[in-house]
Design an enzyme around this catalytic site. Sequence first.
Site, PDB file in Angstrom:
ATOM      1  CB  CYS A 113       5.437  -7.217   3.437  1.00  0.00           C
ATOM      2  SG  CYS A 113       5.103  -6.122   4.817  1.00  0.00           S
ATOM      3  CG  HIS A 253       9.492  -8.694   3.966  1.00  0.00           C
ATOM      4  ND1 HIS A 253       9.689  -7.333   3.880  1.00  0.00           N
ATOM      5  CD2 HIS A 253       8.455  -8.874   4.839  1.00  0.00           C
ATOM      6  CE1 HIS A 253       8.811  -6.714   4.652  1.00  0.00           C
ATOM      7  NE2 HIS A 253       8.049  -7.626   5.250  1.00  0.00           N
ATOM      8  CG  ASN A 283       8.207  -4.922   7.955  1.00  0.00           C
ATOM      9  OD1 ASN A 283       8.433  -4.540   6.805  1.00  0.00           O
ATOM     10  ND2 ASN A 283       7.263  -5.801   8.245  1.00  0.00           N
TER      11      ASN A 283
HETATM   12  O1  UT7 Z   1       5.768  -7.759   7.083  1.00  0.00           O
HETATM   13  C1  UT7 Z   1       4.389  -7.984   7.210  1.00  0.00           C
HETATM   14  C2  UT7 Z   1       4.132  -9.249   7.895  1.00  0.00           C
HETATM   15  N1  UT7 Z   1       4.182  -9.078   9.328  1.00  0.00           N
HETATM   16  C3  UT7 Z   1       4.898  -9.927  10.053  1.00  0.00           C
HETATM   17  O2  UT7 Z   1       5.580 -10.745   9.527  1.00  0.00           O
HETATM   18  C4  UT7 Z   1       4.776  -9.845  11.559  1.00  0.00           C
HETATM   19  C5  UT7 Z   1       4.700 -11.237  12.123  1.00  0.00           C
HETATM   20  N2  UT7 Z   1       4.547 -11.262  13.570  1.00  0.00           N
HETATM   21  C6  UT7 Z   1       5.575 -10.955  14.377  1.00  0.00           C
HETATM   22  O3  UT7 Z   1       6.657 -10.584  13.963  1.00  0.00           O
HETATM   23  C7  UT7 Z   1       5.362 -11.167  15.871  1.00  0.00           C
HETATM   24  O4  UT7 Z   1       4.154 -11.852  16.071  1.00  0.00           O
HETATM   25  C8  UT7 Z   1       5.363  -9.849  16.680  1.00  0.00           C
HETATM   26  C9  UT7 Z   1       6.747  -9.245  16.710  1.00  0.00           C
HETATM   27  C10 UT7 Z   1       4.369  -8.874  16.078  1.00  0.00           C
HETATM   28  C11 UT7 Z   1       4.962 -10.135  18.130  1.00  0.00           C
HETATM   29  O5  UT7 Z   1       5.825 -11.110  18.704  1.00  0.00           O
HETATM   30  P1  UT7 Z   1       5.232 -12.406  19.408  1.00  0.00           P
HETATM   31  O6  UT7 Z   1       6.368 -13.168  19.924  1.00  0.00           O
HETATM   32  O7  UT7 Z   1       4.297 -13.096  18.449  1.00  0.00           O
HETATM   33  O8  UT7 Z   1       4.448 -11.783  20.616  1.00  0.00           O
HETATM   34  P2  UT7 Z   1       2.896 -11.943  21.000  1.00  0.00           P
HETATM   35  O9  UT7 Z   1       2.039 -11.158  20.072  1.00  0.00           O
HETATM   36  O10 UT7 Z   1       2.590 -13.399  21.205  1.00  0.00           O
HETATM   37  O11 UT7 Z   1       2.876 -11.240  22.412  1.00  0.00           O
HETATM   38  C12 UT7 Z   1       3.538 -11.821  23.578  1.00  0.00           C
HETATM   39  C13 UT7 Z   1       3.410 -10.851  24.730  1.00  0.00           C
HETATM   40  C14 UT7 Z   1       1.978 -10.362  24.959  1.00  0.00           C
HETATM   41  O12 UT7 Z   1       1.776 -10.227  26.353  1.00  0.00           O
HETATM   42  P3  UT7 Z   1       0.983 -11.353  27.168  1.00  0.00           P
HETATM   43  O13 UT7 Z   1      -0.370 -11.434  26.531  1.00  0.00           O
HETATM   44  O14 UT7 Z   1       1.794 -12.612  26.995  1.00  0.00           O
HETATM   45  O15 UT7 Z   1       0.977 -10.799  28.560  1.00  0.00           O
HETATM   46  C15 UT7 Z   1       1.976  -9.000  24.323  1.00  0.00           C
HETATM   47  O16 UT7 Z   1       1.024  -8.134  24.895  1.00  0.00           O
HETATM   48  O17 UT7 Z   1       4.190  -9.684  24.475  1.00  0.00           O
HETATM   49  C16 UT7 Z   1       3.380  -8.520  24.645  1.00  0.00           C
HETATM   50  N3  UT7 Z   1       3.870  -7.491  23.755  1.00  0.00           N
HETATM   51  C17 UT7 Z   1       4.866  -6.645  24.087  1.00  0.00           C
HETATM   52  N4  UT7 Z   1       5.589  -6.542  25.211  1.00  0.00           N
HETATM   53  C18 UT7 Z   1       6.547  -5.579  25.230  1.00  0.00           C
HETATM   54  C19 UT7 Z   1       3.465  -7.199  22.493  1.00  0.00           C
HETATM   55  N5  UT7 Z   1       4.193  -6.174  22.003  1.00  0.00           N
HETATM   56  C20 UT7 Z   1       5.062  -5.819  22.986  1.00  0.00           C
HETATM   57  C21 UT7 Z   1       6.073  -4.836  23.059  1.00  0.00           C
HETATM   58  N6  UT7 Z   1       6.781  -4.766  24.213  1.00  0.00           N
HETATM   59  N7  UT7 Z   1       6.349  -3.983  22.049  1.00  0.00           N
END
Ligand code: UT7
Length: 330
Positions: A113, A253, A283
């Site tokens: 990215c 970004h 993204n």
């Molecule tokens: O450009 C390249 C670089 N990439 C990035 O910059 C991405 C950086 N990371 C992020 O933007 C975030 O970490 C994400 C958007 C990918 C995820 O958000 P988060 O707030 O970090 O969520 P998480 O991974 O901690 O997940 C929290 C909960 C989990 O459930 P439990 O374990 O708490 O029950 C996930 O399973 O949210 C769940 N979850 C979802 N729920 C509904 C993960 N994806 C989804 C979804 N819909 N699409």
Amino acid sequence: MKAAITGVHGFVPDYILTNEELTRMVDTTDEWITARTGIKERHILRGEGLGTSDMAVEAVKGLLNKTGTSPEEIDLVICATVTPDMTYPATANIIADKAGIKNAFGFDLNAACSGFIYTLVTASKFIESGTHKKVLVVGADKMSSIVDYSDRTTCVIFGDAAGALLLEPSKNGYGIIDSILRSDGSGRQHLHQKAGGSVRPASRETVDAKEHFVYQEGQAVFKFAVMNMADVSVEIMEKNNLKSNDIAWLVPHQANLRIIDATARRMGISKEQVMVNIQRYGNTTNGTIPMCLYEWENKLRPGDNLILAAFGGGFTWGSVYLKWAYDGNN
Ligand code: UT7
């Protein structure tokens, strides 16, 4: 001699994949996606046989047309992408062929990215050294080709887009002033594509195991992104004696609205000074920064101070400080 951006153009495919449609594909909600990422919809390239170069060529043709540049004048094409049309040859060569660019050499650059700002800085060196006069800097990705639409943790994030800039020797002293680019390969475990490279070539097993898709440990990437994109943006401000009110625009970004907001807060700049279009495109990897510049072009004035900042797999990250060189209204 400074390298100046003298034109910008962008392209997104027609098909819009909304949060609502995603709720019918995976276990997710519009509320979750909006609150955690800021994304409402993303554009997807559909159609047999269409790839990254097909979007990039649209951006390049639009750019050549609006800047009154003939394809024969271009002497270098660099394409930032993680979704090349093919493993080889370089997508830059395919773009040049499709756009009628016959007098240039071209290559691709992969820094995930951060690829677009790495490419912009690389291209600027060819201008600054005096060897090249009209360089195309392309950022394009068909992320839908490497996203698993049964994995809710990644399929809600990514979209397809392409952008292109023309870089030329500055005529008014404005242009790219400074950059800080960093990488740390030990971060590769958190964001990568497992198969299709030389370590794990494509096989029936790799396809069955879905190893040709984006693999991302979201939280680990998020933490690293928040810290490093903000750090490197503040570092380039301090290095160039820039205060927050000296900055006209932050061009980040577009990976996650929360990462963008955290970076702006650390830099002490208001939301009105930050280019944000993640809600409409998601993204798009190497497409994000040129798509922002394209959409904000008519608000940009000569001498405006811009900070470009990016973060991505590798890990890679960095920032660019430039003074905008032309009136975007003309
Ligand atoms: O450009 C390249 C670089 N990439 C990035 O910059 C991405 C950086 N990371 C992020 O933007 C975030 O970490 C994400 C958007 C990918 C995820 O958000 P988060 O707030 O970090 O969520 P998480 O991974 O901690 O997940 C929290 C909960 C989990 O459930 P439990 O374990 O708490 O029950 C996930 O399973 O949210 C769940 N979850 C979802 N729920 C509904 C993960 N994806 C989804 C979804 N819909 N699409």
